[in-house]
Design a protein around this motif. Structure first.
Motif, PDB file in Angstrom:
ATOM      1  N   LYS A   1       0.869  -1.172   0.000  1.00 28.82           N
ATOM      2  CA  LYS A   1       0.000   0.000   0.000  1.00 28.82           C
ATOM      3  C   LYS A   1       0.907   1.222   0.000  1.00 28.82           C
ATOM      4  CE  LYS A   1      -4.226  -0.059   2.781  1.00 28.82           C
ATOM      5  NZ  LYS A   1      -4.563   0.194   4.173  1.00 28.82           N
ATOM      6  N   CYS A   2       0.651   2.195  -0.846  1.00 30.10           N
ATOM      7  CA  CYS A   2       1.540   3.352  -0.927  1.00 30.10           C
ATOM      8  C   CYS A   2       1.402   4.207   0.331  1.00 30.10           C
ATOM      9  CB  CYS A   2       1.214   4.183  -2.163  1.00 30.10           C
ATOM     10  SG  CYS A   2       2.203   5.676  -2.229  1.00 30.10           S
ATOM     11  N   PHE A   3       2.525   4.431   1.027  1.00 30.67           N
ATOM     12  CA  PHE A   3       2.448   5.161   2.301  1.00 30.67           C
ATOM     13  C   PHE A   3       2.409   6.675   2.116  1.00 30.67           C
ATOM     14  CE2 PHE A   3       6.886   4.194   1.394  1.00 30.67           C
ATOM     15  CZ  PHE A   3       7.521   5.414   1.605  1.00 30.67           C
ATOM     16  N   LEU A   4       2.497   7.143   0.859  1.00 29.31           N
ATOM     17  CA  LEU A   4       2.397   8.584   0.626  1.00 29.31           C
ATOM     18  C   LEU A   4       1.028   9.002   0.073  1.00 29.31           C
ATOM     19  CD1 LEU A   4       5.923   9.548  -0.772  1.00 29.31           C
ATOM     20  CD2 LEU A   4       5.051   9.738   1.555  1.00 29.31           C
ATOM     21  N   CYS A   5       0.199   8.037  -0.267  1.00 28.83           N
ATOM     22  CA  CYS A   5      -1.151   8.376  -0.718  1.00 28.83           C
ATOM     23  C   CYS A   5      -1.980   8.825   0.479  1.00 28.83           C
ATOM     24  CB  CYS A   5      -1.809   7.178  -1.384  1.00 28.83           C
ATOM     25  SG  CYS A   5      -1.356   7.031  -3.126  1.00 28.83           S
ATOM     26  N   TYR A   6      -2.724   9.918   0.304  1.00 26.95           N
ATOM     27  CA  TYR A   6      -3.403  10.513   1.467  1.00 26.95           C
ATOM     28  C   TYR A   6      -4.397   9.566   2.116  1.00 26.95           C
ATOM     29  CZ  TYR A   6      -6.980  11.497  -2.014  1.00 26.95           C
ATOM     30  OH  TYR A   6      -7.911  11.372  -3.004  1.00 26.95           O
TER      31      TYR A   6
ATOM     32  N   ASN B   1      -1.583  13.383  -5.815  1.00 27.14           N
ATOM     33  CA  ASN B   1      -1.903  12.269  -6.711  1.00 27.14           C
ATOM     34  C   ASN B   1      -0.770  11.249  -6.735  1.00 27.14           C
ATOM     35  OD1 ASN B   1      -4.501  13.071  -7.982  1.00 27.14           O
ATOM     36  ND2 ASN B   1      -3.296  14.879  -8.494  1.00 27.14           N
ATOM     37  N   HIS B   2      -1.132  10.029  -7.044  1.00 30.44           N
ATOM     38  CA  HIS B   2      -0.145   8.953  -7.072  1.00 30.44           C
ATOM     39  C   HIS B   2       0.543   8.901  -8.447  1.00 30.44           C
ATOM     40  CE1 HIS B   2       1.558   5.126  -5.694  1.00 30.44           C
ATOM     41  NE2 HIS B   2       1.367   4.700  -6.923  1.00 30.44           N
ATOM     42  N   PHE B   3       1.487   9.842  -8.674  1.00 29.71           N
ATOM     43  CA  PHE B   3       2.295   9.847  -9.897  1.00 29.71           C
ATOM     44  C   PHE B   3       3.682   9.320  -9.564  1.00 29.71           C
ATOM     45  CE2 PHE B   3       0.012  14.066 -10.784  1.00 29.71           C
ATOM     46  CZ  PHE B   3      -0.940  13.472 -11.576  1.00 29.71           C
TER      47      PHE B   3
ATOM     48  N   ASP C   1       7.289   5.324  -6.737  1.00 35.35           N
ATOM     49  CA  ASP C   1       6.024   5.383  -7.480  1.00 35.35           C
ATOM     50  C   ASP C   1       5.178   6.601  -7.128  1.00 35.35           C
ATOM     51  OD1 ASP C   1       5.810   4.281  -4.923  1.00 35.35           O
ATOM     52  OD2 ASP C   1       4.044   3.088  -5.435  1.00 35.35           O
ATOM     53  N   HIS C   2       5.599   7.367  -6.120  1.00 37.63           N
ATOM     54  CA  HIS C   2       4.780   8.507  -5.698  1.00 37.63           C
ATOM     55  C   HIS C   2       5.636   9.774  -5.616  1.00 37.63           C
ATOM     56  CE1 HIS C   2       1.012   9.858  -3.443  1.00 37.63           C
ATOM     57  NE2 HIS C   2       1.769  10.937  -3.636  1.00 37.63           N
ATOM     58  N   LEU C   3       5.326  10.713  -6.501  1.00 36.62           N
ATOM     59  CA  LEU C   3       6.090  11.963  -6.610  1.00 36.62           C
ATOM     60  C   LEU C   3       6.157  12.706  -5.270  1.00 36.62           C
ATOM     61  CD1 LEU C   3       7.496  14.073  -8.384  1.00 36.62           C
ATOM     62  CD2 LEU C   3       5.250  14.914  -9.075  1.00 36.62           C
TER      63      LEU C   3
HETATM   64 ZN   LIG Z   1       0.869   6.918  -3.563  1.00 37.44          ZN
END
Ligand SMILES: [Zn+2]
Length: 346
Positions: free
Chosen positions: A93-98, A134-136, A173-175
């Motif tokens: 799970k992306c830890f930088l996605c809000y 955003n997940h860029f 994966d997350h700018l």
């Molecule tokens: Zn993300």
């Protein structure tokens, strides 16, 4: 904010009059400081992270005209040992996605597209993560102008840094960028003397100074000046030259430190890389050293999350590691020559 769940993001936003007053003056540095103080009170994991910083061990090695500090910081184990291959990234799970942030975490919205968040695993006395909402994928070409605006708007207290997707970002994966206290990394203070001692001025005009510096341990290009436009144009030229050396279509490997001062404008330092982790990282048993160099390490605060490595590390070992991860002389000469030729035509 088209792709963003507005309600979810509103839940995260830090609502505070004192911070608001700073934001109205575009002083995001002081607004972030207010956020951090408040988060330390509300978020136990963050408070614990900062508390553990008080007792960390540091040692320093003197090189010719500069210092490399080594910080034993167990909290950084997750980041230093992060698996950044495509498969591992897809499976987590992306830890930088809000939508995945811890419940206690609050953030400040920046220019409608980034968040200023407190980093719960700090290296700096004040350490922030600045993810896009955003997940860029991590990409400096798309975001260089934002690096400049962050550097200016947080310049009261912080240096901003960027780690490339293939050389240090634990969320490739997350700018995102990060921010930490100015002058905490030795190079913040040493830069001018390093430039005089080891640097070659490639371009100097009323808008811009571009230099190439090889201090024996690191090779870097610096861009200095007040003109945002000249910085962006010359960065793009640099990017294209450097890309011509990269394999596949990957972003060429770089770590960037960016700061801004009222009197002298921006100063961008770009460390050029040969690989992400040195062979020591992959050794078994005794010879293993868990150091995963990125912007802060190369800027002079090298992180060892394991005590065995902190005890073992020597100046000679640091030289070995840097020799492997920093770009070779031939490539560096190519970049310098190409900048000299192309930026002059701007
Ligand atoms: Zn993300």
């Amino acid at each position: 904010m088209a792709q963003v769940n507005k309600k979810l993001i509103e839940n995260i936003l830090y609502d505070d009059e004192k911070a608001e007053a700073f934001i109205r003056k575009n002083d995001y540095g002081n607004a972030a400081k207010v956020l951090l103080e408040s988060q330390k009170k509300e978020w136990p994991q963050l408070a614990a992270g900062y508390q553990s910083l008080d007792s960390i061990q540091v040692k320093a090695f003197d090189f010719n005209g500069f210092k490399i500090k080594v910080q034993f910081n167990p909290g950084r184990i997750i980041s230093s040992s992060a698996k950044v291959d495509a498969k591992s990234i897809n499976n987590r799970k992306c830890f930088l996605c809000y939508e995945n942030l811890p419940a206690e975490q609050k953030g400040i919205l920046y220019e409608h597209e980034y968040l200023i968040l407190c980093n719960p695993f700090p290296i700096f006395p004040e350490h922030f993560t600045l993810p896009n909402i955003n997940h860029f994928a991590q990409s400096i070409k798309e975001s260089f102008s934002k690096l400049l605006s962050f550097s200016k708007d947080m310049s009261q207290h912080y240096t901003i840094f960027y780690n490339g997707p293939k050389c240090g970002a634990s969320a490739p994966d997350h700018l995102h960028f990060q921010a930490g206290n100015k002058y905490f990394m030795p190079i913040d203070e040493e830069f001018n003397s390093l430039k005089d001692k080891y640097g070659e001025v490639l371009i100097q005009n009323d808008k811009l100074t571009v230099s190439g510096i090889d201090d024996g341990l690191r090779k870097y290009i610096s861009f200095e000046g007040h003109s945002e436009k000249a910085l962006i144009n010359s960065f793009n030229i640099f990017y294209d030259s450097y890309s011509s050396l990269a394999k596949n279509n990957d972003e060429p490997m770089m770590n960037i430190l960016s700061s801004y001062q009222q009197e002298s404008g921006w100063r961008i330092i770009i460390f050029l890389r040969n690989k992400h982790r040195s062979s020591h990282y992959f050794e078994e048993g005794e010879n293993n050293i868990l150091i995963s160099p990125a912007a802060v390490d190369i800027g002079g605060v090298c992180i060892t999350p394991l005590e065995k490595d902190f005890k073992k590390i020597t100046k000679a070992l640091l030289q070995d590691i840097f020799r492997e991860i920093i770009i070779g002389k031939e490539y560096f000469d190519f970049i310098k020559a190409s900048l000299k030729k192309k930026i002059i035509q701007l």
